[in-house]
Write a protein that holds these residues in place. Structure first.
Motif, mmCIF file in Angstrom:
data_model
loop_
_atom_site.group_PDB
_atom_site.id
_atom_site.type_symbol
_atom_site.label_atom_id
_atom_site.label_comp_id
_atom_site.label_asym_id
_atom_site.label_seq_id
_atom_site.Cartn_x
_atom_site.Cartn_y
_atom_site.Cartn_z
ATOM 1 N N THR A 21 0.708 -0.601 0.160
ATOM 2 C CA THR A 21 0.365 0.143 0.487
ATOM 3 C C THR A 21 0.954 1.347 0.439
ATOM 4 O OG1 THR A 21 -1.480 -1.411 1.609
ATOM 5 C CG2 THR A 21 -2.056 1.231 1.242
ATOM 6 N N PRO A 65 -7.212 1.717 -4.232
ATOM 7 C CA PRO A 65 -6.924 0.977 -3.492
ATOM 8 C C PRO A 65 -6.645 -0.301 -4.074
ATOM 9 C CG PRO A 65 -8.809 1.138 -3.634
ATOM 10 C CD PRO A 65 -8.853 2.085 -4.386
ATOM 11 N N THR A 122 -8.165 -2.834 1.763
ATOM 12 C CA THR A 122 -7.248 -1.409 2.029
ATOM 13 C C THR A 122 -7.975 -0.129 2.957
ATOM 14 O OG1 THR A 122 -6.388 -1.739 -0.180
ATOM 15 C CG2 THR A 122 -5.700 0.167 0.961
#
Length: 206
Positions: free
Chosen positions: A113, A178, A183
């Motif tokens: 991420t 995302p 996420t």
């Protein structure tokens, strides 16, 4: 007060947002929840440290003693303004770097991420933020805020607005998708906590 900003688009500091009061969690401190083998405040701080010049954990001044075992605490100098005040306090501490914000209640945020966020960063914008799959709106607590955002935050405060979402209205930002449906999943209640722990356990067993 005149603020001079230097153009250095390579600099990013990390800001773990942990100053909430966890009211919907019955007072259970979100920073102390163990999702990944250690308290979330330590887990997420370690990730941020890998990808930023320096990583800080924001907190309310009253939490300084409570988190005395946490390195690089950044207490709010703009009091009682939530994440808005935490980000303003970070820019007051260093106005010449970008600040990567990650809320403490986003347990699905991982190395991928953060790396994706940095790869997609656009320093010419006010901020680069993840986009909610449900609403399409930006998630202000997971993104990179550029130095140019500082003046916009101060201007917003001068007009009596202290919400990051207000700051983003009509702002020149970059929205990114995302990497997964989980996420941006927030954990604000005990029910959400149970669900998140089960999902993370399944995810880790794959």
């Amino acid at each position: 007060m005149e603020i001079t900003l230097k153009a250095d688009t390579g600099n990013i500091n990390g800001l773990l947002l942990a100053g909430g009061r966890s009211k919907r969690m019955g007072g259970k401190d979100k920073a102390r929840i163990n999702y990944h083998g250690k308290e979330q405040r330590f887990h997420m701080k370690e990730i941020l440290t890998k990808y930023t010049m320096k990583a800080f954990m924001s907190c309310r001044p009253q939490q300084l003693k409570e988190f005395s075992d946490q390195a690089d605490l950044l207490p709010d100098s703009f009091i009682d303004l939530g994440p808005f005040g935490a980000l303003l306090s970070a820019f007051r501490q260093n106005p010449n770097c970008a600040w990567m914000t990650v809320a403490i209640d986003l347990p699905f945020v991982d190395d991928k991420t953060i790396m994706h966020l940095i790869q997609q960063r656009d320093p010419s914008k006010i901020a680069t933020l993840y986009k909610s799959k449900d609403t399409g709106s930006p998630q202000p607590l997971l993104g990179i805020w550029e130095p140019r955002a500082y003046l916009r935050l101060l201007q917003s405060l001068a007009f009596g607005k202290n919400s990051l979402r207000d700051v983003l209205e009509d702002a020149n930002i970059k929205l990114i998708e995302p990497l997964s449906d989980h996420t941006l999943s927030e954990v604000d209640t005990m029910d959400e906590l149970d669900i998140a722990i089960k999902q993370l356990s399944q995810q880790n067993s794959i």
